[in-house]
Design an enzyme around this catalytic site. Sequence first.
Site, PDB file in Angstrom:
ATOM      1  N   HIS A  75       0.696  -1.187  -0.119  1.00 12.51           N
ATOM      2  CA  HIS A  75       0.071  -0.161  -0.109  1.00 12.51           C
ATOM      3  C   HIS A  75       0.849   1.311  -0.089  1.00 12.51           C
ATOM      4  O   HIS A  75       1.740   1.465   0.679  1.00 12.51           O
ATOM      5  CB  HIS A  75      -1.043   0.178   1.025  1.00 12.51           C
ATOM      6  CG  HIS A  75      -1.857  -0.908   1.144  1.00 12.51           C
ATOM      7  ND1 HIS A  75      -3.090  -0.884   2.058  1.00 12.51           N
ATOM      8  CD2 HIS A  75      -2.319  -1.962   0.483  1.00 12.51           C
ATOM      9  CE1 HIS A  75      -4.059  -1.918   1.771  1.00 12.51           C
ATOM     10  NE2 HIS A  75      -3.392  -2.599   0.722  1.00 12.51           N
ATOM     11  N   TYR A 204      -9.146   5.171   7.795  1.00 13.90           N
ATOM     12  CA  TYR A 204      -9.457   5.273   9.230  1.00 13.90           C
ATOM     13  C   TYR A 204     -10.769   6.487   9.401  1.00 13.90           C
ATOM     14  O   TYR A 204     -10.631   7.599   8.353  1.00 13.90           O
ATOM     15  CB  TYR A 204      -8.319   5.881   9.980  1.00 13.90           C
ATOM     16  CG  TYR A 204      -7.290   5.001  10.236  1.00 13.90           C
ATOM     17  CD1 TYR A 204      -6.958   4.710  11.593  1.00 13.90           C
ATOM     18  CD2 TYR A 204      -6.412   4.677   9.173  1.00 13.90           C
ATOM     19  CE1 TYR A 204      -5.985   3.657  11.706  1.00 13.90           C
ATOM     20  CE2 TYR A 204      -5.515   3.560   9.576  1.00 13.90           C
ATOM     21  CZ  TYR A 204      -5.341   3.072  10.806  1.00 13.90           C
ATOM     22  OH  TYR A 204      -4.304   2.355  11.159  1.00 13.90           O
ATOM     23  N   PRO A 295      -4.059  -1.084  18.511  1.00 16.04           N
ATOM     24  CA  PRO A 295      -3.704  -1.529  17.102  1.00 16.04           C
ATOM     25  C   PRO A 295      -4.127  -0.296  16.082  1.00 16.04           C
ATOM     26  O   PRO A 295      -3.534  -0.477  14.861  1.00 16.04           O
ATOM     27  CB  PRO A 295      -4.667  -2.643  16.705  1.00 16.04           C
ATOM     28  CG  PRO A 295      -5.889  -2.330  17.826  1.00 16.04           C
ATOM     29  CD  PRO A 295      -5.214  -1.724  19.110  1.00 16.04           C
ATOM     30  N   LYS A 299       1.346  -1.212  15.009  1.00 17.40           N
ATOM     31  CA  LYS A 299       2.759  -1.030  15.557  1.00 17.40           C
ATOM     32  C   LYS A 299       3.015  -2.509  16.073  1.00 17.40           C
ATOM     33  O   LYS A 299       4.112  -2.924  16.482  1.00 17.40           O
ATOM     34  CB  LYS A 299       3.308  -0.046  16.338  1.00 17.40           C
ATOM     35  CG  LYS A 299       2.954   1.209  15.509  1.00 17.40           C
ATOM     36  CD  LYS A 299       4.162   1.316  14.391  1.00 17.40           C
ATOM     37  CE  LYS A 299       3.862   2.442  13.536  1.00 17.40           C
ATOM     38  NZ  LYS A 299       4.355   2.463  12.104  1.00 17.40           N
ATOM     39  N   TYR A 387       3.834   5.960  10.246  1.00 16.68           N
ATOM     40  CA  TYR A 387       3.100   4.693   9.812  1.00 16.68           C
ATOM     41  C   TYR A 387       3.841   3.721   9.088  1.00 16.68           C
ATOM     42  O   TYR A 387       3.631   2.517   9.277  1.00 16.68           O
ATOM     43  CB  TYR A 387       1.982   5.128   8.901  1.00 16.68           C
ATOM     44  CG  TYR A 387       0.977   4.433   8.743  1.00 16.68           C
ATOM     45  CD1 TYR A 387      -0.387   4.736   9.741  1.00 16.68           C
ATOM     46  CD2 TYR A 387       0.541   3.374   7.776  1.00 16.68           C
ATOM     47  CE1 TYR A 387      -1.361   3.819   9.853  1.00 16.68           C
ATOM     48  CE2 TYR A 387      -0.596   2.409   8.016  1.00 16.68           C
ATOM     49  CZ  TYR A 387      -1.288   2.783   9.024  1.00 16.68           C
ATOM     50  OH  TYR A 387      -2.426   2.085   8.938  1.00 16.68           O
TER      51      TYR A 387
END
Length: 396
Positions: A75, A204, A295, A299, A387
């Site tokens: 991604h 998100y 979550p 990580k 990220y």
Amino acid sequence: MKKIKTQVGIIGAGPAGLTLAHWLKKHGIESVIIENRSSEYVQSRVRAGLLEQNTVDIYKHLGLADRLVKEGQEHHGVCLNFDGKRIRVPFGELTNGRNITIYGQQEVVKDLADAWLVGGEQLYFEASATKIEDFDTSKPKIHFEYEGEPGIIECDFVAACDGFHGVGRKTLPKNVFNEFSITYPFSWLGILANVAPSSEELIYAYHENGFALHSLRSEKVSRLYIQVENDDRVENWSDDRIWEELSIRLGTEGWKLNSGPIFEKSITPMRSFFTDNMQSGRLFLAGDAAHIVPPTGGKGLNLAVADVKHLVDGLVDFYKNNSLKQLDNYSTIALKRIWRAQDFSNFMTTLFHKQDAHGSFQYHLQKAKFDYITLSKAYATTIAENYVGLPFETFE
């Protein structure tokens, strides 16, 4: 009594323990792994599914990424929603080509366990570690039970990769560390569904009904989450209610959520935990034995693999140069990344979860952060860098 002698005794056959074993083998260092669960359980439990760039690079380096490269989905960005408005943070564009890969933790464990056993190495499933002793000497021992019989692993070092409830964390002397923890006032209801993902990238979403996340495991399996109360129960959520709520929370103009058969539901509490010291004598903690993150930032598995990297550096230095310098600094080095990951996970959690009434002071703070992401390339870059995972040299 079964007696095993090796250089590094490893407790736990999750990503941390298996990665450590393979990496040590690459340097000619022997290890033995014991795992209290069955092979079937370990290789089927659904956990994380997001691999940072560092993690993918490590598995390529170890020659363990054939299926990961073939089946994993790289991604190059992430979508962020706030009150129905969607923006995209482009990873590679902001981080000089660093990205993430979606590949289930259970698939990582299958790959590593299969390769370890094919190589003729020792891995004992359903072998419960009962005690670690003499870790303050040069000859520690791991006591365990296997097939109804007691056993001992005599080794130079013990790597406890056995999770929060394992014997490793419980053995670490109480006077050598402090514990830190946060329990968030909400949980995640997570589902796995036999339906093609509705987005090529993760979404998100903040919504006045609560947080939602669109993720995936493959081209045919979707992984989705919604924010629920800590005392909520799976039984309260029918399939229809779940899909309706996901559609509302994730919705933006012109976008439609695919729905399909749900084959797994579970509720996961959101919490952070870690210790500020991960070692004592020749006992070292790695992964969930030392830290847990919510979550939201993706990580957990990646921090475990990062711990392993630092532990391998120290063990190689010992066996090649007869030096304990890097091992003595293991906690100091690992905790720099752990603190960063804890902060980023907390940032993502508090940004997208409903914490107070819509229109409240807290809501406007969250919205101001989201709006700033849309305005500032620097702020978006901060999110992208964290990220995809900061390079190891950043902390060294």
